[in-house]
Design a protein around this motif. Structure first.
Motif, PDB file in Angstrom:
ATOM      1  N   UNK A   1       7.566   7.746   8.488  1.00  0.00           N
ATOM      2  CA  UNK A   1       8.416   6.796   9.197  1.00  0.00           C
ATOM      3  C   UNK A   1       8.436   7.085  10.693  1.00  0.00           C
ATOM      4  N   UNK A   2       8.371   8.358  11.050  1.00  0.00           N
ATOM      5  CA  UNK A   2       8.318   8.721  12.461  1.00  0.00           C
ATOM      6  C   UNK A   2       7.051   8.222  13.118  1.00  0.00           C
ATOM      7  N   UNK A   3       5.909   8.338  12.414  1.00  0.00           N
ATOM      8  CA  UNK A   3       4.646   7.841  12.957  1.00  0.00           C
ATOM      9  C   UNK A   3       4.659   6.321  13.093  1.00  0.00           C
ATOM     10  N   UNK A   4       5.435   5.665  12.221  1.00  0.00           N
ATOM     11  CA  UNK A   4       5.553   4.209  12.282  1.00  0.00           C
ATOM     12  C   UNK A   4       6.680   3.763  13.211  1.00  0.00           C
TER      13      UNK A   4
ATOM     14  N   UNK B   1       2.333   0.061   5.968  1.00  0.00           N
ATOM     15  CA  UNK B   1       1.220  -0.441   6.787  1.00  0.00           C
ATOM     16  C   UNK B   1       0.371   0.700   7.346  1.00  0.00           C
ATOM     17  N   UNK B   2      -0.923   0.529   7.275  1.00  0.00           N
ATOM     18  CA  UNK B   2      -1.826   1.538   7.823  1.00  0.00           C
ATOM     19  C   UNK B   2      -2.015   1.300   9.319  1.00  0.00           C
ATOM     20  N   UNK B   3      -1.578   2.248  10.105  1.00  0.00           N
ATOM     21  CA  UNK B   3      -1.727   2.174  11.554  1.00  0.00           C
ATOM     22  C   UNK B   3      -2.694   3.269  12.001  1.00  0.00           C
TER      23      UNK B   3
ATOM     24  N   UNK C   1       8.925  -2.469   5.193  1.00  0.00           N
ATOM     25  CA  UNK C   1       9.317  -1.113   5.548  1.00  0.00           C
ATOM     26  C   UNK C   1      10.125  -1.118   6.839  1.00  0.00           C
ATOM     27  N   UNK C   2       9.775  -2.001   7.763  1.00  0.00           N
ATOM     28  CA  UNK C   2      10.480  -2.074   9.040  1.00  0.00           C
ATOM     29  C   UNK C   2      11.951  -2.452   8.869  1.00  0.00           C
ATOM     30  N   UNK C   3      12.292  -3.109   7.749  1.00  0.00           N
ATOM     31  CA  UNK C   3      13.678  -3.507   7.495  1.00  0.00           C
ATOM     32  C   UNK C   3      14.587  -2.313   7.221  1.00  0.00           C
TER      33      UNK C   3
ATOM     34  N   UNK D   1       0.841  -1.186   0.000  1.00  0.00           N
ATOM     35  CA  UNK D   1       0.000   0.000   0.000  1.00  0.00           C
ATOM     36  C   UNK D   1       0.874   1.232   0.000  1.00  0.00           C
ATOM     37  N   UNK D   2       0.513   2.221  -0.821  1.00  0.00           N
ATOM     38  CA  UNK D   2       1.280   3.456  -0.869  1.00  0.00           C
ATOM     39  C   UNK D   2       0.460   4.549  -0.204  1.00  0.00           C
ATOM     40  N   UNK D   3       1.173   5.447   0.497  1.00  0.00           N
ATOM     41  CA  UNK D   3       0.481   6.479   1.236  1.00  0.00           C
ATOM     42  C   UNK D   3       0.238   7.699   0.358  1.00  0.00           C
ATOM     43  N   UNK D   4      -0.849   8.406   0.630  1.00  0.00           N
ATOM     44  CA  UNK D   4      -1.200   9.557  -0.171  1.00  0.00           C
ATOM     45  C   UNK D   4      -1.307  10.854   0.614  1.00  0.00           C
ATOM     46  N   UNK D   5      -0.973  11.919  -0.076  1.00  0.00           N
ATOM     47  CA  UNK D   5      -1.160  13.257   0.493  1.00  0.00           C
ATOM     48  C   UNK D   5      -1.629  14.096  -0.669  1.00  0.00           C
TER      49      UNK D   5
END
Length: 228
Positions: A164-167, A218-220, A142-144, A1-5
């Motif tokens: 990345x900070x939010x994750x 990942x959507x958190x 992404x965690x890698x 999944x790709x994030x959007x703004x």
């Protein structure tokens, strides 16, 4: 999944790639004088793009709609991504409006840089963008990327570290232009490259190197709260 703004003026999905149309504090609608220069500049509005192909195309389309050949003219100006565009909107003579990511505007207001953003008015949402994270073959999640060098270019210089900070994924950031970031990724100088763009984007039409692939974001709850 790709994030959007979004980039303001279209519907928003995940707020981070929203691109907005912003109005600077110096725009004046007054027409005066009858010299050739004044007649030529009457009704002229300079619109600063974000420098990516999508914002340039959007500016050209807006110009085609707004220009009436007599009293209104929109002049697109190719600018820079991220906070630099807001600096130019505030400081460059003649620039009246700008296309910018909404999360970049939020970031600038939170950090007070550039100053005087109280004179900037949000006009409309334009379209959505996505955060693309392109990684080398040995990176599966992404965690890698934790502890690895990650290149951020364009609007991702704000969006990427924010996401990345939010994750809670701490990386070693490398801020570069998109061309050099792609070169560094292909050469193995960085592990991944983050870039905000509409889909599809010409930058990723032909990927350099073997095994490069996009990582799912990942959507958190934290991400959903910030960007949905």
């Amino acid at each position: 999944m790709k994030m959007m703004r979004s980039t303001s003026m279209v519907s928003r999905s995940l707020r981070y790639a929203a691109v907005a149309l912003l109005l600077g504090g110096g725009l004046s609608g007054a027409a005066r004088g009858e010299t050739l220069a004044e007649r030529t500049n009457r009704g002229l509005v300079e619109l600063l793009t974000a420098g990516d192909p999508a914002s340039i195309q959007m500016a050209q389309e807006l110009a085609g709609v707004i220009d009436d050949g007599a009293t209104r003219r929109l002049l697109p100006v190719v600018g820079h991504d991220a906070v630099e565009g807001l600096v130019d909107l505030n400081a460059l003579r003649g620039v009246d409006m700008a296309i910018a990511q909404t999360d970049v505007l939020d970031y600038a207001r939170q950090h007070g840089s550039p100053p005087n953003l109280d004179v900037v008015t949000y006009v409309a949402k334009l379209y959505n963008q996505e955060l693309h994270v392109l990684a080398r073959a040995d990176v599966m999640r992404l965690e890698d990327l934790a502890g690895k060098k990650v290149a951020f270019a364009g609007g991702a210089r704000v969006t990427g570290p924010t996401v990345l900070g939010l994750l809670k994924i701490k990386v070693e950031p490398v801020f570069d232009d998109r061309a050099h970031a792609m070169q560094k990724l292909a050469a193995g100088d960085v592990t991944a490259f983050a870039y905000v763009a509409v889909k599809p984007t010409p930058l990723f039409a032909m990927l350099p190197g073997d095994g490069l692939h996009f990582l799912a974001v990942p959507m958190t709850p934290a991400l959903a709260n910030a960007y949905v």
